[in-house]
Scaffold this active site. Structure first.
Site, PDB file in Angstrom:
ATOM      1  N   TYR A   1       0.856  -1.181   0.000  1.00 13.15           N
ATOM      2  CA  TYR A   1       0.000   0.000   0.000  1.00 13.15           C
ATOM      3  C   TYR A   1       0.893   1.231   0.000  1.00 13.15           C
ATOM      4  CZ  TYR A   1      -3.098   3.691   1.522  1.00 13.15           C
ATOM      5  OH  TYR A   1      -3.795   4.863   1.592  1.00 13.15           O
TER       6      TYR A   1
ATOM      7  N   GLU B   1      -3.165   7.468  -4.489  1.00  7.34           N
ATOM      8  CA  GLU B   1      -3.092   6.214  -3.734  1.00  7.34           C
ATOM      9  C   GLU B   1      -2.933   5.037  -4.675  1.00  7.34           C
ATOM     10  OE1 GLU B   1      -5.903   4.937  -0.215  1.00  7.34           O
ATOM     11  OE2 GLU B   1      -6.621   4.011  -2.059  1.00  7.34           O
TER      12      GLU B   1
END
Ligand code: GDP
Ligand code: MN
Length: 381
Positions: free
Chosen positions: A104, A189
């Site tokens: 992530y 992201e």
């Protein structure tokens, strides 16, 4: 807020040199099948709903296929979905890459600290929501100094990037930073960022452009306002309606009361899924309309919190009762109402008569709705 759909985010990534899988957009099962048959999308492939809501992986909106026929069938199934109330109009087909590790990585603004912030976790992918806070590395970046080499190294180390991939990771982080700055993003992201053999590839992209900077990005005016279809209908009707990730619907009037209601809800452990600001109205039909819109978003429970001023309590009660008659039985949900102010007694009496739970204390009513939605008490999500 301009939220870019995954495929737009990936176009941006490509433009800045961030590796993304080979892919193509399709609007029908036939188009999807053809894209794979022609080899434009290598096999095996991934078929992904292009909706703005997250959690597609867990919600059946990301599928895999080995043949053109399977890809067509998967696309058909996904295009028939309504994902969190959002109609799927497009799917993204991509080569399915082998994944060694899912990471992530994001760059966002830490508004409290007034600085950009890199967040990274070695346990990326669909489980990120349940990753412990302590496993998420946070590296603030000075807005004027920009991303410095030692900061990149900290992130790489935190993620356990293997040495042979260190250079590629460095370049990737630099490019994501460049996107964040040059595009005036409030969020960039990547989840998952995949380690795939010798490569690091962004398998997903979520980019949000800061509203206040849109004046210097005329190109984003072209992005069709990517409101969810329900948000679009709401806008046409002049109702402020926003879809979030939770499962509780909140109807309130006025921005202040709406925000305060969301805060109390979060404090008690509820997750708001939709909020709807009724604004000021003395028309029961508008209340009915708003309520039916809420019903279409399929909340687990709904909390109606109204302070009667211009909007009289009895108007709200009448609109609500009418709406409850129109909501089809299979989409009914528990409802808790709290209406205070102008014509309160009359409104409450109408609700009670109709068998609608009506409480006067804010916290008590919020707890009741959280219970009704089946959320565990305490702790916020
Ligand atoms: P989200 O759930 O809406 O965030 O959708 P994602 O784009 O993140 O996809 C969900 C999951 O699908 C990812 O975490 C991966 O596990 C899987 N996935 C997506 N693309 C690929 C791919 O190219 N190869 C493999 N093996 N898995 C993929
Ligand atoms: Mn994702």
């Amino acid at each position: 807020m301009v939220k870019l759909a995954e495929w737009r985010g990936k176009e941006l990534f490509r433009k800045y040199g961030v590796a993304v899988p080979v892919g193509q957009l399709a609007r029908s099962a036939a188009e999807a099948e053809a894209a794979v048959r022609s080899g434009a999308v290598p096999r095996p492939c991934v078929i992904k709903a292009q909706v703005l809501a997250g959690g597609r992986g867990k919600g059946g909106a990301v599928r895999f296929a080995n043949t053109p026929e399977e890809a067509g069938a998967a696309a058909r199934a996904i295009l028939e979905l309504s994902f969190r109330g959002e109609k799927v109009r497009e799917v993204l087909l991509e080569e399915k890459l082998p994944i060694d590790r899912e990471l992530y990585l994001s760059i966002t603004l830490d508004r409290a600290a007034r600085t950009p912030l890199i967040m990274a976790s070695a346990t990326g992918g669909v489980e990120i929501e349940s990753a412990a806070e302590s496993t998420i590395l946070r590296v603030p970046v000075h807005p004027f100094a920009g991303l410095l080499p030692y900061e990149r190294r900290r992130v790489a180390e935190g993620l356990g990037i293997p040495t042979p991939l260190a250079k590629a990771f460095d370049a990737l982080l630099d490019r994501l930073w460049a996107i964040f700055v040059a595009e005036d993003a409030e969020l960039v992201e990547v989840n998952p960022l995949a380690l795939s053999g010798e490569r690091i590839v962004a398998l997903d992209a979520k980019v949000i452009i800061e509203d206040d900077a849109l004046f210097r990005h005329p190109e984003y005016a072209e992005v069709p306002d990517e409101l969810t279809p329900l948000e679009e209908i709401a806008r046409e009707k002049g109702i402020a309606f926003v879809q979030l990730d939770g499962n509780i619907g909140v109807i309130a009037n006025g921005a202040g009361l709406t925000m305060a209601t969301l805060d109390v809800l979060a404090e008690v452990g509820g997750r708001p899924g939709i909020f709807l600001d009724l604004g000021g109205t003395d028309d029961p039909a508008k209340v009915t309309q708003a309520f039916l819109l809420m019903a279409q978003a399929k909340p687990r429970a709904v909390f109606l919190n109204i302070f009667g001023g211009v909007t009289r309590c009895d108007t709200v009660a009448r609109g609500l009762i009418e709406a409850m008659k129109q909501v089809p039985p299979e989409t009914r949900f528990p409802l808790v109402a709290r209406i205070r102010g102008h014509n309160e007694a009359e409104g409450v009496a109408l609700l009670r008569e109709a068998g609608i739970t009506s409480l006067s204390d804010l916290r008590e009513s919020v707890r009741a709705v959280v219970d009704a939605a089946g959320n565990p008490p305490g702790g916020s999500a």
